[in-house]
Design a protein around this motif. Structure first.
Motif, short mmCIF file in Angstrom:
data_model
loop_
_atom_site.label_atom_id
_atom_site.label_comp_id
_atom_site.label_asym_id
_atom_site.label_seq_id
_atom_site.Cartn_x
_atom_site.Cartn_y
_atom_site.Cartn_z
N PHE A 142 1.87 -69.98 -15.96
CA PHE A 142 0.85 -69.24 -15.20
C PHE A 142 1.39 -67.88 -14.79
O PHE A 142 0.69 -66.87 -14.88
N ILE A 147 -0.98 -65.34 -16.68
CA ILE A 147 -2.01 -64.76 -15.82
C ILE A 147 -1.43 -63.64 -14.96
O ILE A 147 -2.02 -62.57 -14.80
N ILE A 199 -0.15 -56.32 -11.10
CA ILE A 199 -0.37 -55.91 -9.72
C ILE A 199 0.54 -56.72 -8.80
O ILE A 199 1.05 -56.21 -7.82
N PHE A 200 0.73 -58.00 -9.15
CA PHE A 200 1.48 -58.90 -8.29
C PHE A 200 2.80 -59.25 -8.96
O PHE A 200 2.91 -59.20 -10.18
N ILE A 211 3.31 -65.11 -8.05
CA ILE A 211 2.02 -65.65 -8.48
C ILE A 211 2.22 -67.08 -8.97
O ILE A 211 1.46 -67.99 -8.63
N ALA A 262 2.77 -69.25 -5.89
CA ALA A 262 1.55 -69.46 -5.10
C ALA A 262 0.61 -70.42 -5.83
O ALA A 262 -0.02 -71.29 -5.21
N PHE A 263 0.54 -70.27 -7.16
CA PHE A 263 -0.28 -71.17 -7.97
C PHE A 263 0.21 -72.61 -7.82
O PHE A 263 -0.58 -73.54 -7.65
N TYR A 276 3.82 -65.32 0.56
CA TYR A 276 2.46 -64.84 0.76
C TYR A 276 2.44 -63.41 1.27
O TYR A 276 1.57 -62.62 0.87
N LEU A 328 2.88 -61.12 -1.66
CA LEU A 328 1.67 -61.04 -2.48
C LEU A 328 0.60 -60.21 -1.78
O LEU A 328 -0.08 -59.39 -2.42
#
Lengths: 201, 330
Positions: free
Chosen positions: B104, B108, B120-121, B126, B129-130, B301, B304
């Motif tokens: 991911f 993504i 962007i992240f 990411i 967090a996923f 977080y 992000l």
């Protein structure tokens, strides 16, 4: 009337239950008007304005018209009609008497009158209850509408900044335009999960 | 090709550093942290890191093959994502979750945006967090954190992280002092500094990560302002709010976040002024999520969230052009 309640409402509707990123309301203006930063700011201002007005007027409709006559089941249609006509009246009034404000909010005002986020804030104002079972009073409802608009604006402005940057990116053909906007908003919503369960005071 | 004369727009100053050189230096600077992960959490930590690195590299190669663009896995950026993701895993998490998270992260988080430089992240975050959203039990419950030095085998003894302990103790009795809670759990500041506590395999050792980031600052690959201001603002805010500031900077993922993830060149602002705003925002959000939030840890977080603001920060912190005079509006 407790000041700390207002702080809780503000934190909640801006960050924890952000209308776009946590409640997933108002996705169409969020995706549709986030291409340019300027228009995003204009849209944000219009949403703040309409949400505040809608919260105020629907409070009176609910507690002075619907509840006394046992007509709560007409809430959805009553709210939609009242919000839409109110915004139309305000638009006419502004066009005549406040041309600078009218040209600033411009096209965005009629665009969001019947938006789900605006109806959503009006209904949530009625349905949300405090721990002691009391629902929002007039000031809390208005404040909730105002801060929900601010939360929407923050999400919209962040998204517009990102999308302006993505204009220059070497995106895969199938991700250009709308698809990457959806992917990005999903990822922002994932970042906003960090606020979930936050409790101040 | 080398002999051809190329006419191009400015800048004309050439530098020897390249993406590959920077990325491989960053990867090498993470070796102390990888070693610390092995030292405290055993073979399984190395296994998780390897799973993450291999999945990231394979995903990147497969997608670039699929898109028919040059395969750039040799530049080391996918390896870096894998390393950071692997170092951010609880010791007992199932390996297939790490594999899916790595997929991911690259597919993504990075390749959907067009690859390195356009994301962007931070891809590793990411991925994390996923995984937290999809497998909250495996990623955050105490059963999957491991006690250091208990498991040089594949199954280690589980134990709550210091931040988890403090959060749940304060949740049941807000009058407790952080210092007392960690003393009762027999955790010293030295343990926190060296990494001899429960936590993600690579985040516990402040020392190992500090060595790495000092190397990177010396090479000029990391803007010192971000880690210094980020860690400093968490220190000051927790101190003002009456918590234990030393504990809050040594515990949890602040070190790996501030040193490696917030300083990612792609997803942090360009100018110094922008970086200062970025780092202050990070410090505040980490403080807010740790103290008021639902999670014991807020580093991933907050990075992000601040990644989302980078395009806006960049837009409003464009440095003045050399010799440029502001013309007054008539």
């Amino acid at each position: 009337m407790d000041f700390s309640n207002l702080v809780i409402i503000a934190i909640s509707s801006i960050f924890i239950n952000n209308f776009v990123l946590a409640r997933f309301l108002g996705i169409c203006p969020f995706i549709g008007v986030s291409k340019k930063l300027d228009s995003a700011v204009g849209m944000g201002m219009a949403v703040i304005f309409v949400m505040t007005m809608a919260s105020m007027v629907t409070y009176f409709i609910q507690y002075y018209v619907l509840v006394p006559n046992d007509l709560q089941y007409l809430r959805t249609i009553a709210f939609i009609l009242v919000i839409a006509s109110l915004v139309q009246f305000i638009e006419m009034f502004m066009k005549k008497n406040m041309p600078p404000l009218y040209s600033a909010l411009g096209i965005f005002l009629p665009l969001i009158t019947t938006n789900c986020a605006v109806l959503g804030v009006a209904i949530l104002n009625i349905d949300t209850v405090w721990a002691d079972g009391r629902s929002y009073n007039f000031i809390e409802s208005t404040w909730n509408g105002f801060t929900a608009g601010i939360g929407f604006t923050i999400a919209l402005v962040l998204m517009a900044g990102i999308r302006e940057k993505l204009e220059l990116a070497d995106l895969p053909e199938s991700f250009k335009g709308l698809p990457i906007a959806f992917v990005t908003s999903a990822l922002i919503a994932m970042a906003f999960l960090g606020f979930s369960g936050m409790s101040i005071l | 090709m080398d002999k051809m004369l190329i006419v191009s727009a400015n800048p004309h100053i050439r530098d020897k550093s390249s993406i590959a050189k920077i990325m491989h230096t960053v990867n090498l600077s993470l070796l102390p942290a990888v070693f610390a992960a092995y030292w405290f959490f055993g073979v399984r930590a190395i296994f998780l890191i390897l799973v993450a690195v291999v999945s990231c590299v394979l995903t990147e190669a497969a997608i670039q093959k699929f898109r028919k663009i040059p395969v750039t896995v040799s530049d080391g950026s996918a390896i870096l994502t894998g390393l950071l993701l692997g170092l951010n895993m609880p010791g007992n998490v199932p390996w297939w979750i790490v594999m899916l998270g790595s997929f991911f992260a690259i597919a993504i988080g990075k390749q959907a945006f067009g690859g390195l430089g356009f994301n962007i992240f931070n891809p590793a975050l990411i991925g994390r967090a996923f995984m937290v959203a999809s497998w909250p039990v495996e990623m955050t419950s105490n059963a999957f954190w491991t006690q250091p030095k208990t498991g040089l085998s594949m199954e280690a003894v589980s134990s709550a992280t210091p931040l988890n302990m403090v959060k749940s103790a304060l949740g049941s009795d807000p009058s407790l002092k952080t210092v007392d809670i960690i003393r009762d759990a027999e955790i010293s500041y030295l343990d926190l500094f060296l990494g001899n506590v429960s936590g993600c395999v690579g985040e516990t050792s402040f020392l190992a990560l500090l060595i790495g980031v000092i190397i990177l600052i010396a090479f000029g690959y990391v803007n010192w302002r971000v880690p210094v201001i980020y860690v400093g603002s968490v220190f000051v805010l927790t101190w003002i709010a009456g918590y234990d500031p030393v504990f809050h900077i040594l515990a949890g993922g602040l070190a790996i976040g501030a040193f490696y993830m917030a300083t990612d060149m792609v997803t942090s602002p360009v100018s110094n002024k922008g970086n200062i705003i970025f780092a202050l925002g990070l410090g505040f959000l980490t403080f807010a999520i740790r103290i008021w939030g639902g999670y014991p840890e807020g580093v991933s977080y907050s990075i992000l969230l601040m990644n989302c603001t980078v395009p806006i920060i960049n837009k409003f912190t464009v440095p003045k052009k050399f010799g440029f005079v502001q013309t007054k509006k008539a």
